[in-house]
Enzyme design. Structure first.
Site, PDB file in Angstrom:
ATOM      1  CG  ASN A 148       0.377 -93.157 113.860  1.00 57.93           C
ATOM      2  OD1 ASN A 148       0.766 -94.192 114.395  1.00 57.93           O
ATOM      3  ND2 ASN A 148       0.031 -92.074 114.539  1.00 57.93           N
TER       4      ASN A 148
ATOM      5  CB  CYS B 264       1.745 -94.368 119.446  1.00 60.54           C
ATOM      6  SG  CYS B 264       0.270 -93.972 118.502  1.00 60.54           S
TER       7      CYS B 264
ATOM      8  CG  HIS C 144       4.923 -93.024 117.102  1.00 56.44           C
ATOM      9  ND1 HIS C 144       4.496 -94.175 116.485  1.00 56.44           N
ATOM     10  CD2 HIS C 144       3.828 -92.226 117.217  1.00 56.44           C
ATOM     11  CE1 HIS C 144       3.190 -94.067 116.244  1.00 56.44           C
ATOM     12  NE2 HIS C 144       2.765 -92.896 116.673  1.00 56.44           N
TER      13      HIS C 144
HETATM   14  C1  LIG Z   1      -3.462 -83.676 111.883  1.00 54.97           C
HETATM   15  C2  LIG Z   1      -2.399 -82.739 111.352  1.00 54.97           C
HETATM   16  C3  LIG Z   1      -1.677 -83.404 110.198  1.00 54.97           C
HETATM   17  C4  LIG Z   1      -3.029 -81.472 110.849  1.00 54.97           C
HETATM   18  O1  LIG Z   1      -2.064 -80.587 110.341  1.00 54.97           O
HETATM   19  P1  LIG Z   1      -2.102 -79.058 110.733  1.00 54.97           P
HETATM   20  O2  LIG Z   1      -1.035 -78.386 109.997  1.00 54.97           O
HETATM   21  O3  LIG Z   1      -2.036 -79.021 112.225  1.00 54.97           O
HETATM   22  O4  LIG Z   1      -3.468 -78.618 110.156  1.00 54.97           O
HETATM   23  P2  LIG Z   1      -4.656 -77.906 110.951  1.00 54.97           P
HETATM   24  O5  LIG Z   1      -5.109 -78.771 112.081  1.00 54.97           O
HETATM   25  O6  LIG Z   1      -4.189 -76.530 111.273  1.00 54.97           O
HETATM   26  O7  LIG Z   1      -5.804 -77.924 109.903  1.00 54.97           O
HETATM   27  C5  LIG Z   1      -5.737 -77.057 108.835  1.00 54.97           C
HETATM   28  C6  LIG Z   1      -6.920 -77.285 107.957  1.00 54.97           C
HETATM   29  O8  LIG Z   1      -6.742 -78.515 107.238  1.00 54.97           O
HETATM   30  C7  LIG Z   1      -7.950 -79.229 107.270  1.00 54.97           C
HETATM   31  N1  LIG Z   1      -7.680 -80.641 107.114  1.00 54.97           N
HETATM   32  C8  LIG Z   1      -7.586 -81.594 108.067  1.00 54.97           C
HETATM   33  N2  LIG Z   1      -7.357 -82.782 107.503  1.00 54.97           N
HETATM   34  C9  LIG Z   1      -7.329 -82.561 106.166  1.00 54.97           C
HETATM   35  C10 LIG Z   1      -7.108 -83.419 105.082  1.00 54.97           C
HETATM   36  N3  LIG Z   1      -6.903 -84.733 105.223  1.00 54.97           N
HETATM   37  N4  LIG Z   1      -7.105 -82.885 103.851  1.00 54.97           N
HETATM   38  C11 LIG Z   1      -7.306 -81.570 103.657  1.00 54.97           C
HETATM   39  N5  LIG Z   1      -7.523 -80.710 104.667  1.00 54.97           N
HETATM   40  C12 LIG Z   1      -7.509 -81.217 105.908  1.00 54.97           C
HETATM   41  C13 LIG Z   1      -8.566 -78.885 108.591  1.00 54.97           C
HETATM   42  O9  LIG Z   1      -9.944 -79.142 108.557  1.00 54.97           O
HETATM   43  C14 LIG Z   1      -8.264 -77.421 108.694  1.00 54.97           C
HETATM   44  O10 LIG Z   1      -9.204 -76.733 107.947  1.00 54.97           O
HETATM   45  P3  LIG Z   1      -9.872 -75.381 108.502  1.00 54.97           P
HETATM   46  O11 LIG Z   1      -8.719 -74.448 108.761  1.00 54.97           O
HETATM   47  O12 LIG Z   1     -10.769 -74.985 107.390  1.00 54.97           O
HETATM   48  O13 LIG Z   1     -10.582 -75.815 109.742  1.00 54.97           O
HETATM   49  C15 LIG Z   1      -1.366 -82.388 112.458  1.00 54.97           C
HETATM   50  O14 LIG Z   1      -1.966 -81.555 113.417  1.00 54.97           O
HETATM   51  C16 LIG Z   1      -0.836 -83.604 113.143  1.00 54.97           C
HETATM   52  O15 LIG Z   1      -0.201 -84.445 112.547  1.00 54.97           O
HETATM   53  N6  LIG Z   1      -1.015 -83.697 114.475  1.00 54.97           N
HETATM   54  C17 LIG Z   1      -0.607 -84.859 115.198  1.00 54.97           C
HETATM   55  C18 LIG Z   1      -1.554 -85.984 114.916  1.00 54.97           C
HETATM   56  C19 LIG Z   1      -0.984 -87.289 115.372  1.00 54.97           C
HETATM   57  O16 LIG Z   1       0.182 -87.538 115.269  1.00 54.97           O
HETATM   58  N7  LIG Z   1      -1.869 -88.176 115.846  1.00 54.97           N
HETATM   59  C20 LIG Z   1      -1.482 -89.460 116.280  1.00 54.97           C
HETATM   60  C21 LIG Z   1      -0.703 -89.381 117.520  1.00 54.97           C
HETATM   61  S1  LIG Z   1       0.049 -90.889 117.874  1.00 54.97           S
END
Ligand SMILES: CC(C)(COP(=O)(O)OP(=O)(O)OC[C@H]1O[C@@H](n2cnc3c(N)ncnc32)[C@H](O)[C@@H]1OP(=O)(O)O)[C@@H](O)C(=O)NCCC(=O)NCCS
Length: 325
Positions: free
Chosen positions: A282, A113, A252
């Site tokens: 993204n 990214c 970003h």
């Molecule tokens: C991925 C992201 C959105 C997850 O949000 P979060 O608030 O951290 O959520 P968590 O990781 O705590 O997951 C919570 C629950 O949601 C679930 N979950 C994940 N994706 C899901 C989706 N698309 N729909 C529904 N539930 C989902 C997980 O499995 C987890 O379930 P569990 O508690 O039963 O295991 C967040 O961590 C994020 O954006 N991180 C950065 C990712 C990023 O930017 N990547 C690219 C970098 S350039």
């Protein structure tokens, strides 16, 4: 003093839009979850007639048109991508053939990214040595080709598209002022895509998970905010600037909560931050140049405006860049 100035910008998004409602039919997720946790409402997905080099070339062509340049005028083409058309040759060479930038040399860079900022930084250093050089920097991704569409942790996040800028040297206040770029390879495991398994069985990696994006979302989230905040503060301090000097921030586009967290820590007013993540998801290396092209075409940028870009991604690779428009 001679600086690398942006002569034109361009972007391209495939027509096909994949909505959260469609994703609800594909994996156990909901529009509500995706919107509240990420800020994403839809993303563009390339079709079979849109291999990465065509997506990239469309953005490059629009940037050249905006700059009033012909493909033959380009001396160097840098393509930032982590979803290349082939492993060899570089996708930049395919883009060169598609665009007709016959007088340029072309190569890919891989900084996920952060790729576009790494490319612009590189371009500005070439231009410092040779101010009349015309450099086309493109960030382009078809991340839909690297996604496991059964993995709800990743498939809701990413989209396809490309953004581009043409740069050359000019005297004056306008142009790329400076950048701060970083990597920390110790954190590679937070976000990665393995290639196809090695043909040499002795060198095959154990536990191959397929050629898909693997991600530790929660750890990335924390690092993203902390690292971008640090990069921005160092860059501003080096130029005796404060956030109030910034006219527009182009972060970003990964997650609205990351952007809001960063915005609050840096005390950037909401109306100074551009967001298109709701429409594009993204798009990795394409995210900042698409945003830049959109604000430029919307007339939100005026000569002399100070623009702050900041990014983070796989590597980890991150950084910030200051541009006087
Ligand atoms: C991925 C992201 C959105 C997850 O949000 P979060 O608030 O951290 O959520 P968590 O990781 O705590 O997951 C919570 C629950 O949601 C679930 N979950 C994940 N994706 C899901 C989706 N698309 N729909 C529904 N539930 C989902 C997980 O499995 C987890 O379930 P569990 O508690 O039963 O295991 C967040 O961590 C994020 O954006 N991180 C950065 C990712 C990023 O930017 N990547 C690219 C970098 S350039």
């Amino acid at each position: 003093m001679t600086k690398a100035v942006i002569l034109g910008t361009g972007s391209f998004l495939p027509d096909r839009i994949l909505t959260n409602a469609e994703l609800e039919q594909m994996v156990e997720t909901s529009d509500e979850w995706i919107r509240t946790r990420t800020g994403i409402g839809a993303r563009h997905i390339a079709g079979s007639h849109e291999p990465l080099y065509k997506v990239a070339a469309q953005a490059g062509k629009r940037a050249l048109d905006a700059a009033g340049l012909a493909p033959e005028d380009v001396d160097l083409l840098i393509l930032a991508t982590v979803s290349p058309h082939m492993i060899m040759p570089s996708t930049a060479c395919f883009v060169q053939a598609e665009l007709g930038t016959v007088n340029a040399f072309a190569y890919d860079i891989s900084a996920a990214c952060a790729g576009f900022l790494f490319g612009v930084d590189m371009a500005s250093k070439y231009i410092a040595a040779q101010p009349d050089m015309k450099v086309l920097v493109i960030g382009a991704e078809n991340l839909s080709t690297r996604i496991n569409w059964q993995d709800r942790n990743t498939c809701v996040l990413f989209g396809d598209g490309a953004g581009a800028a043409v740069l050359s040297g000019a005297e004056g206040e306008r142009g790329i002022l400076d950048s701060r770029l970083y990597t920390d390879g110790r954190l590679w495991h937070l976000l990665y895509t393995e290639g196809p398994p090695s043909m040499n069985k002795d060198l095959q990696l154990p536990g191959w998970k397929g050629p898909f994006i693997q991600m530790n979302g929660a750890e990335l989230f924390k690092n993203a905010v902390r690292l971008m905040e640090g990069a921005v503060k160092k860059l501003l301090a080096a130029h005796h600037l404060t956030i109030s000097d910034i006219d527009l921030m182009l972060p970003h586009q990964a997650n609205i909560r990351i952007i809001n967290n960063l915005r609050e820590r840096l005390a950037v007013p909401e109306d100074k931050v551009f967001i298109n993540l709701d429409r594009c998801g993204n798009t990795s290396s394409a995210s900042i140049p698409i945003a830049m092209d959109e604000v430029a075409r919307e007339g939100r940028l005026h000569p002399g405006d100070l623009v702050l870009m900041c990014t983070f991604g796989a590597g980890l690779a991150w950084g910030a860049l200051l541009l006087r428009w």
